[in-house]
Scaffold this active site. Structure first.
Site, PDB file in Angstrom:
ATOM      1  CE  LYS A  13       5.209   8.618  -3.684  1.00 34.24           C
ATOM      2  NZ  LYS A  13       6.318   8.162  -4.479  1.00 34.24           N
ATOM      3  NE  ARG A  88       3.046   3.359  -6.868  1.00 38.42           N
ATOM      4  CZ  ARG A  88       3.472   3.313  -5.882  1.00 38.42           C
ATOM      5  NH1 ARG A  88       2.711   3.866  -4.746  1.00 38.42           N
ATOM      6  NH2 ARG A  88       4.537   2.579  -5.561  1.00 38.42           N
ATOM      7  NE  ARG A 127      12.538   4.151   0.267  1.00 39.51           N
ATOM      8  CZ  ARG A 127      11.775   4.694  -0.590  1.00 39.51           C
ATOM      9  NH1 ARG A 127      11.002   5.649  -0.439  1.00 39.51           N
ATOM     10  NH2 ARG A 127      11.612   3.771  -1.769  1.00 39.51           N
ATOM     11  NE  ARG A 160       9.996   0.240   0.195  1.00 34.70           N
ATOM     12  CZ  ARG A 160       9.199   1.307  -0.516  1.00 34.70           C
ATOM     13  NH1 ARG A 160       8.662   2.231   0.134  1.00 34.70           N
ATOM     14  NH2 ARG A 160       9.063   0.753  -1.577  1.00 34.70           N
ATOM     15  NE  ARG A 172       9.899   0.452  -6.017  1.00 37.08           N
ATOM     16  CZ  ARG A 172      10.968   0.671  -4.991  1.00 37.08           C
ATOM     17  NH1 ARG A 172      11.769  -0.049  -4.787  1.00 37.08           N
ATOM     18  NH2 ARG A 172      10.505   1.587  -4.055  1.00 37.08           N
TER      19      ARG A 172
HETATM   20  P1  AMP Z   1       5.403   2.426  -2.204  1.00 38.22           P
HETATM   21  O1  AMP Z   1       5.814   2.198  -0.700  1.00 38.22           O
HETATM   22  O2  AMP Z   1       4.550   3.187  -2.341  1.00 38.22           O
HETATM   23  O3  AMP Z   1       6.803   2.595  -2.876  1.00 38.22           O
HETATM   24  O4  AMP Z   1       4.836   1.134  -2.651  1.00 38.22           O
HETATM   25  C1  AMP Z   1       5.465  -0.184  -2.467  1.00 38.22           C
HETATM   26  C2  AMP Z   1       5.008  -1.248  -3.665  1.00 38.22           C
HETATM   27  O5  AMP Z   1       3.683  -1.626  -3.067  1.00 38.22           O
HETATM   28  C3  AMP Z   1       4.887  -0.672  -5.047  1.00 38.22           C
HETATM   29  O6  AMP Z   1       6.095  -0.932  -5.706  1.00 38.22           O
HETATM   30  C4  AMP Z   1       3.723  -1.513  -5.531  1.00 38.22           C
HETATM   31  O7  AMP Z   1       4.132  -3.028  -6.033  1.00 38.22           O
HETATM   32  C5  AMP Z   1       2.767  -1.496  -4.455  1.00 38.22           C
HETATM   33  N1  AMP Z   1       1.863  -0.551  -4.402  1.00 38.22           N
HETATM   34  C6  AMP Z   1       1.563   0.465  -3.409  1.00 38.22           C
HETATM   35  N2  AMP Z   1       0.895   1.225  -3.756  1.00 38.22           N
HETATM   36  C7  AMP Z   1      -0.008   0.800  -4.970  1.00 38.22           C
HETATM   37  C8  AMP Z   1      -1.082   1.198  -5.746  1.00 38.22           C
HETATM   38  N3  AMP Z   1      -1.530   2.226  -5.586  1.00 38.22           N
HETATM   39  N4  AMP Z   1      -1.311   0.409  -6.695  1.00 38.22           N
HETATM   40  C9  AMP Z   1      -0.785  -0.944  -7.070  1.00 38.22           C
HETATM   41  N5  AMP Z   1       0.484  -1.108  -6.276  1.00 38.22           N
HETATM   42  C10 AMP Z   1       0.797  -0.418  -5.299  1.00 38.22           C
END
Ligand code: AMP
Length: 220
Positions: A13, A88, A127, A160, A172
């Site tokens: 993404k 989400r 990644r 990360r 996740r």
């Molecule tokens: P990502 O980089 O999108 O994989 O996000 C990393 C982490 O941030 C996720 O595993 C969640 O813990 C938190 N996170 C990101 N976006 C959201 C969202 N829209 N709602 C809740 N938690 C989020």
């Protein structure tokens, strides 16, 4: 134009949103990036968000939604915004509709990235991200030109924290299946979902998905 990126973790993404925003002058709004930046700066938001992110859980809606609402207000004059990582869950999607409606806007397109599950975990383990400009790389699929260094800004790439913990990765993916995947049907009902397959096994990666997406929205 408002575009939402859907797809499980590790489908690409961030990479797709990055390419599209660079090519079209759109803004990529990644909730994960905002949280990570706040965590690294040790802000109040970062300290709170880290309690959930480090365990692979979602940050509570009240924190996430108001953060996105504020950012959308700051970006109100931009010609295009790609939401990467938000919404989400259904609650966030409904709230987003309310926020956009109040501004006379709507979600224009949803890109749903599909990747075989067995490739996803490998992608997450390989990644690497730039902590400065947020570019995403993959050690195997699209490595940086100089190992460990960001092509765009020269910063040192990092892994990360939540990509290193197998338990957090599983959690996740489970949350994706139960809470985020239902959004595909939510947006399909509105007729705005474009599915893009991304898979090494068929040699179809982010570049191809972006080209196809642009072609398809131009046809509409
Ligand atoms: P990502 O980089 O999108 O994989 O996000 C990393 C982490 O941030 C996720 O595993 C969640 O813990 C938190 N996170 C990101 N976006 C959201 C969202 N829209 N709602 C809740 N938690 C989020």
């Amino acid at each position: 134009m408002i575009i939402i990126m859907l797809g499980a973790q590790g489908t690409g993404k961030g990479t797709v949103a990055g390419i599209l925003s660079k090519e079209n002058g759109w803004i990529q709004l990644s909730t994960g990036d905002i949280f990570r930046e706040n965590i690294s700066k040790g802000t109040e938001l970062g300290i709170e968000a880290d309690k959930y992110i480090s365990k692979g859980c979602l940050v509570p809606d009240e924190i996430t939604i108001s953060m996105v609402e504020n950012r959308l207000e700051e970006l109100k004059n931009e010609k295009g915004i790609i939401l990467d990582g938000f919404p989400r869950n259904i609650e966030q999607a409904k709230k987003l509709d309310e926020i956009l409606t109040s501004k006379g806007e709507k979600v224009d397109w949803v890109i749903n990235l599909e990747t075989p599950r067995e490739e996803i975990i490998e992608r997450m383990l390989n990644r690497r991200v730039c902590p400065k400009c947020k570019a995403t790389y993959n050690l195997k699929l699209h490595p940086s030109k100089v190992e460990g260094i960001c092509d765009n800004c020269g910063a040192e790439l990092i892994k990360r924290a939540d990509d290193s913990d197998a338990e957090a990765i599983e959690k996740r993916l489970e949350i994706y299946d139960t809470q985020t995947k239902p959004l595909v049907d939510f947006y399909k009902e509105k007729g705005i979902v474009i599915v893009e397959e991304i898979s090494q096994s068929i040699n179809r990666l982010a570049d191809e998905a972006c080209k196809d997406f642009m072609r398809r929205i131009q046809e509409n």
